[in-house]
Design a protein around this motif. Structure first.
Motif, short mmCIF file in Angstrom:
data_model
loop_
_atom_site.label_atom_id
_atom_site.label_comp_id
_atom_site.label_asym_id
_atom_site.label_seq_id
_atom_site.Cartn_x
_atom_site.Cartn_y
_atom_site.Cartn_z
N ILE A 286 0.86 -1.18 0.00
CA ILE A 286 0.00 0.00 0.00
C ILE A 286 0.89 1.23 0.00
O ILE A 286 1.82 1.34 0.80
N GLY A 287 0.62 2.15 -0.90
CA GLY A 287 1.46 3.33 -1.04
C GLY A 287 1.20 4.39 0.02
O GLY A 287 0.56 4.13 1.05
N GLU A 288 1.66 5.59 -0.25
CA GLU A 288 1.50 6.72 0.67
C GLU A 288 0.14 7.40 0.45
O GLU A 288 -0.45 7.31 -0.62
N ASP A 289 -0.33 8.07 1.52
CA ASP A 289 -1.52 8.92 1.46
C ASP A 289 -2.78 8.17 1.03
O ASP A 289 -3.70 8.77 0.45
N CYS A 290 -2.84 6.90 1.33
CA CYS A 290 -4.04 6.12 1.01
C CYS A 290 -5.00 6.12 2.20
O CYS A 290 -4.61 6.40 3.34
N ASP A 305 -0.29 5.15 -4.49
CA ASP A 305 -0.42 6.38 -3.69
C ASP A 305 -1.77 7.06 -3.89
O ASP A 305 -2.26 7.19 -5.02
N GLY A 306 -2.33 7.52 -2.77
CA GLY A 306 -3.51 8.35 -2.82
C GLY A 306 -4.80 7.63 -3.14
O GLY A 306 -5.84 8.28 -3.32
N ALA A 307 -4.80 6.32 -3.18
CA ALA A 307 -6.03 5.57 -3.45
C ALA A 307 -6.85 5.43 -2.17
O ALA A 307 -6.33 5.56 -1.06
N ALA A 308 -8.14 5.14 -2.35
CA ALA A 308 -9.03 4.93 -1.20
C ALA A 308 -9.86 3.68 -1.45
O ALA A 308 -10.44 3.50 -2.52
N VAL A 309 -9.90 2.81 -0.43
CA VAL A 309 -10.67 1.57 -0.52
C VAL A 309 -11.47 1.41 0.77
O VAL A 309 -10.89 1.39 1.85
N LYS A 310 -12.78 1.33 0.67
CA LYS A 310 -13.57 1.18 1.89
C LYS A 310 -14.68 0.14 1.72
O LYS A 310 -15.26 0.00 0.64
N HIS A 311 -14.91 -0.59 2.82
CA HIS A 311 -15.96 -1.62 2.86
C HIS A 311 -15.89 -2.54 1.65
O HIS A 311 -16.91 -2.84 1.01
N SER A 312 -14.70 -3.01 1.32
CA SER A 312 -14.53 -3.81 0.09
C SER A 312 -13.59 -4.97 0.32
O SER A 312 -12.89 -5.04 1.34
N VAL A 313 -13.58 -5.91 -0.65
CA VAL A 313 -12.70 -7.08 -0.61
C VAL A 313 -11.87 -7.09 -1.89
O VAL A 313 -12.41 -7.02 -2.99
N LEU A 314 -10.55 -7.19 -1.72
CA LEU A 314 -9.62 -7.23 -2.86
C LEU A 314 -8.71 -8.45 -2.73
O LEU A 314 -8.15 -8.69 -1.65
#
Length: 468
Positions: A286-290, A305-314
């Motif tokens: 996982i990069g920075e500022d996520c 960097d800078g991505a957002a992941v919420k309430h999810s499955v990867l």
């Protein structure tokens, strides 16, 4: 001086009550023996020999070419186990660390300190010890009046006085390699368990005038040897706290450490925020500022960097910089999202690439597809990729627009800038900048809704009458 390692991994682990061989039980996502091999590698051991017994093939399969192996066919004690490595290491000169494969909490820093003390003092043997208020079950380190180590006595062989000793043997040692195998030849099984104890080597070496030393760890958790599921959970808790703390010291914000699970091999960049309920495992990067979470599971994936992941499955997915995923999205193996992509609620993506700036905002399935840049895929659209026997590819080129509730029957291609009207089922490719519509013309029948209701009502009344 050459450094060598012998990892004891031959015990069956009956108290685990498991079909899985004991040292392969995971702690923070990695088998215990994997943690131990990582530790001895980090202190520069030139050769690593793993002593296997029960479940030998499973351990060999997991460790592969990272170690050499010897087989202990009969479990006759720790001394007998170490002696099996003589054919491989008996002629080597150097310092040998002996460590159990079920002690995943021993750190490289502690092992380095053990090596350093052993080498500085010119000892024949140096034992890693710990102080415990409740030492029941552990071998005791017995010292003379001057505080020098004399011997180690196993719990079952302790006298009442020895039983009161708080300093315990963790089961990790440094030996002068040649002196180790010489002492092993003198070990007998005259004890309560009729086993050949490795601990007897210390007493034998002292009796020969050799020097024995001890390094006491400041972290009692390092003494935990996992023999049952209770100890496994304790090791998991200690290591999880350790991992989370290290990430926070490295600049990661973890809102609730007690509700965050991070695997041993996960990498996280500075200024990333991890929200409660997140489970990060495998070799996830996982990069920075996520922003990750809450309630998100990410396994063996890359988040830029800078991505957002919420309430999810990867799982085995890649998310580009500035991309948002979720809530309630599922990225399956082979999902690769470019930069500034939006994947919204109840979207599933499998073995598909999405170019920069594309959007799949809600209620869609994209599988076995190549999606270009700045594509908009509407609500309820799906790629129909499987015919029951074969999977086929859907291609959607840059700047295309896919309306809501569209079925793209693969193999099919939608060209650049093309427009597919909502509700269409597309079975033929669409050329660049074309509009595709594939739905039946609407027909309104005046007053027919009343007839439908009357027919349904009559049918229900008839069924009710027959059921009386």
């Amino acid at each position: 001086m050459k450094r060598l390692a012998i990892v004891l991994a031959a015990g069956q682990g009956k108290r685990m009550k498991s079909k899985l061989y004991k040292v392969l039980h995971p702690v923070c996502g990695k088998p215990m023996v994997g943690h131990v091999l990582d530790t001895v590698n980090k202190v520069g051991c030139d050769r690593k020999v793993v002593v296997v017994g029960h479940g030998a093939e499973a351990v060999r399969s997991y460790l592969g070419t990272t170690a050499e192996f010897v087989l202990q066919e009969q479990q006759l004690g720790t001394g007998h186990a170490v002696k099996q490595a003589k054919e491989l290491l008996g002629s080597e000169n150097g310092t040998t660390v002996v460590i159990c494969g079920d002690t995943p909490l021993v750190t490289p820093e502690t092992l380095e300190a053990l090596f350093a003390l052993h080498e500085e003092q010119g000892a024949a043997v140096t034992v890693l010890t710990a102080s415990m208020d409740e030492p029941h079950g552990y071998g005791r380190v017995i010292r003379d009046e001057q505080g020098r180590v004399k011997r180690i006595v196993e719990q079952k062989d302790c006298s009442p006085e020895e039983n009161l000793v708080k300093e315990i043997n963790t089961g990790t040692y440094c030996f002068d390699n040649a002196k180790l195998f010489d002492a092993l030849d003198k070990v007998t099984n005259q004890n309560a368990q009729q086993e050949y104890y490795l601990t007897d080597c210390l007493g034998i070496l002292v009796s020969q005038g050799e020097k024995a030393a001890a390094y006491m760890t400041s972290d009692g958790a390092e003494s935990i040897g996992v023999n049952d599921r209770v100890a496994l959970s304790q090791a998991e808790a200690f290591m999880r706290a350790r991992i989370v703390r290290q990430h926070m010291l490295n600049g990661v914000t973890i809102i609730d450490p007690g509700a965050t699970y991070i695997g041993a091999d996960v990498e996280i960049g500075a200024d990333t925020v991890i929200y409660p309920g997140s489970i990060l495992s495998g070799r996830t990067k996982i990069g920075e500022d996520c922003k990750i979470g809450p309630q998100t599971e990410i396994d063996n994936s890359i988040i830029h960097d800078g991505a957002a992941v919420k309430h999810s499955v990867l799982s085995q997915a890649e998310v580009g910089s500035g991309t948002t995923v979720g809530p309630f999205a599922y990225l399956r193996p082979g999902a690769v999202l470019g930069e500034d992509v939006k994947v919204g609620d109840f979207v599933e993506i499998k073995n598909a690439t999405l170019g920069n700036g594309s959007k799949v905002s809600h209620l869609s399935y994209i599988g076995d597809a190549k999606v270009g840049k700045n594509v908009n895929i509407g609500c309820g659209a799906i790629t129909v990729n499987y015919d029951g026997y074969n999977k086929s590819i859907t291609e959607i080129e840059d700047d295309a627009f896919i309306g809501s509730n569209v079925n793209l029957i693969a193999p099919v291609k939608v060209g650049k800038g093309a427009y597919v009207v909502a509700g269409s089922t597309i079975t033929q490719s669409v050329s660049d900048n074309d509009l595709a519509i594939a739905r039946q013309r609407q027909e309104n029948k005046a007053g027919y809704a009343d007839k439908i209701r009357a027919r349904a009502k009559a049918k229900k009344q008839k069924q009710d009458s027959e059921n009386k």
